[in-house]
Each structure stands twice: as C-alpha cells, then as structure tokens.
Design an enzyme around this catalytic site. Structure first.
Site, PDB file in Angstrom:
ATOM      1  N   GLU A   1       0.989  -1.314  -0.068  1.00  0.00           N
ATOM      2  CA  GLU A   1       0.066  -0.133   0.132  1.00  0.00           C
ATOM      3  C   GLU A   1       0.922   1.366  -0.096  1.00  0.00           C
ATOM      4  O   GLU A   1       1.051   1.971   0.925  1.00  0.00           O
ATOM      5  CB  GLU A   1      -0.829   0.082   1.171  1.00  0.00           C
TER       6      GLU A   1
ATOM      7  N   LYS B   1      -2.778  -2.087  -2.857  1.00  0.00           N
ATOM      8  CA  LYS B   1      -3.669  -1.203  -2.442  1.00  0.00           C
ATOM      9  C   LYS B   1      -3.364   0.224  -2.853  1.00  0.00           C
ATOM     10  O   LYS B   1      -2.440   0.841  -2.225  1.00  0.00           O
ATOM     11  CB  LYS B   1      -3.855  -1.435  -1.104  1.00  0.00           C
TER      12      LYS B   1
END
Length: 299
Positions: free
Chosen positions: A176, A213
């Site tokens: 992420e 992500k």
C-alpha cells in the site's frame, strides 16, 4: 477455506475488502465517529476494548458476510481477539471472508516527498502467529505526498522488500504505497509510481503474486497494466479521505479494481444504534461499495 481457496476468492473479486485495521493513532478518531467520546475510556486497554467491540459488532452483523465482502484487514489486537469465543480470523473464515493483517508500525517523517514505513521488529514471529491463526495475507502502508522520483522509488523498494519477507512465509502481501489525494501533482506522481511498481514486479519470482492497495487514480483505469499483470493477484483501492459517495463514484470508473475501504465503510455507524438500525446502516454501505466494486454502477 484453505490457502488456495482464499487466493481464488480474492482473484475472483466478487465483493470488496473491509479495512477494520485502525491502529493506535487512528483509533480515537474512529471511536469519536462511532459516537464514543475521548472521556469514555481511560488508557489504551480500554480504548482498544471499545474498538474491538465495534469491530465485533460489525463482524457479527448478518449483513457482514462473504456474499459481498471477500476479505477483511485486521489490526494485530483484533487478530488476537475473539468474537463470541471464536478467534477473529476463524470467525471471518466461517462467514466466507478472507482475513488479512495490518503489519506496519506507522510512518517515518517525510523525506523526499514520501513517508516510509517504520521498522517492523519481530515481523517473522508475527507472520508465523498470523498464519497459524488462519490469516491469508498482510497489508503494509506508506504514503506519497509529492511526485519526487527518488522518494517514490524508495517507497516502492521498501514495499517490495517487506513483501518478499511476507511471501517467504507463504502469505499474500498487500503493498500500500498510498498517494495522498491532497497532493497537487498526483497525476504526474502516479505515472512514476506505476512505472516503479511495474519494474519491481519483474523481480517477483515466477509463480508468486502480490496484491496492491492504491489510491484511486486521477485518470480512470490508469492502473490497468497492474490489474492485468500476471504477478498481481488483485488491485484494491483505498478511500483515502473521500466520502463514501465520492469514493464509490471514483471506484466505479476503474475496471477490475475493488474497494478496500475503512472510513467510507464505517461512516454513519453509531454505538447507540439499535441492532436493527445498525445492521440496516451497515447493509446500505456494503451494498453501495459492492456495486461500485463489482457491478461498476451507482444507485
């Protein structure tokens, strides 16, 4: 579900991933949004007990099932807890929801336009405990604030280094590298980020995959090359400060990307609600995010 079944479930993407992983710094804010004031608890243990009960209430809800939720990201204390006597990862699996664990320990100060992850001491031991509890994968967050090529290269390098450690334990990493939606140069920076990720993906061993992500991009379908990459199991999107309606509107413009929302999922839920109203409010949020994730449509 075994590891292979969990992987297939995430790859199919029939639903979205619920982010239930607020940690120490973000927990008071989450509790306030839930209608619990700061003076309602005293010390970290009471604070975490309250947030655990909120998460348990969500997981217990008849609206929270594998029909529209394919996965859930947990904070370590939540992973170690239980829902009505059942360990949280197993309670999720029983509902058809794949469990993930947030493993980052917060962010370093900004350098070269980015905030790298702090060191993660004891990561190998944590991964072994998580895997023994039935956790499928991990999530690790760092943040980009500016289109600085050296900073973005450093953040992607660190993400892939942590991912390599996670993969060595037979678990699925969600990388992420969040790009702040407040950044004025996000369009150009996302191009740098995409190319750095594509370059690093070439180093992922054959037969291995990672998940990504990412912030919802300025240009629709900008991350299509990542969505279609054979070494990427799934690309998921964070809400990143957008309201639920805004996040869903942006998400439905990006084919093959499903949500991994936190605040946009929990908005509107309050501790004082009756179970009937709580479940109905949660169900409305789940329905909206599912439509934007899988049907690519809005109400």
């Amino acid at each position: 579900m075994n590891q292979e079944e969990m992987s297939a479930r995430i790859a199919a993407g029939h639903g979205f991933i619920a982010a239930l992983d607020q940690s120490g710094g973000s927990t008071p804010k989450a509790l306030r949004a839930y209608g619990i004031a700061d003076d309602a608890w005293n010390g970290d243990e009471e604070m975490f007990a309250l947030i655990h009960e909120m998460r348990s209430r969500i997981i217990r809800s008849p609206e929270f099932t594998g029909a529209k939720i394919v996965g859930a990201i947990l904070f370590e204390k939540t992973m170690n807890g239980s829902v009505d006597g059942t360990p949280v990862p197993q309670a999720l699996i029983a509902k058809g929801v794949v469990p993930f664990l947030k493993i980052d320990r917060g962010l370093e100060d900004e350098v070269d336009g980015v905030q790298l992850m702090k060191a993660i001491p004891g990561l190998d031991e944590l991964l072994e405990r998580a895997k023994a509890l039935g956790v499928f994968g991990t999530k690790e967050r760092s943040v980009i604030h500016a289109a600085n090529p050296s900073g973005i290269a450093a953040i992607v390098q660190q993400q892939f280094e942590v991912a390599e450690q996670v993969l060595s334990h037979g678990m699925m990493p969600i990388l992420e590298p969040e790009y702040s939606i407040k950044a004025s140069d996000r369009g150009g920076g996302e191009a740098i980020l995409r190319e750095e990720i594509l370059r690093r993906l070439e180093g992922v061993p054959t037969g291995e995959q990672v998940m990504l992500k990412l912030s919802l991009p300025v240009t629709a379908n900008f991350y299509r090359a990542l969505v279609e990459h054979p070494k990427v199991l799934k690309v998921v999107a964070l809400s990143g400060g957008y309201s639920r309606d805004e996040a869903c509107a942006e998400l439905q413009r990006n084919d093959g990307v499903i949500a991994s929302f936190s605040r946009a999922l929990l908005d509107g839920l309050e501790a004082s609600m009756s179970d009937t109203r709580f479940d109905a409010t949660l169900g409305e949020a789940i329905d909206a995010i599912d439509r934007a994730s899988t049907l690519k449509s809005l109400p």
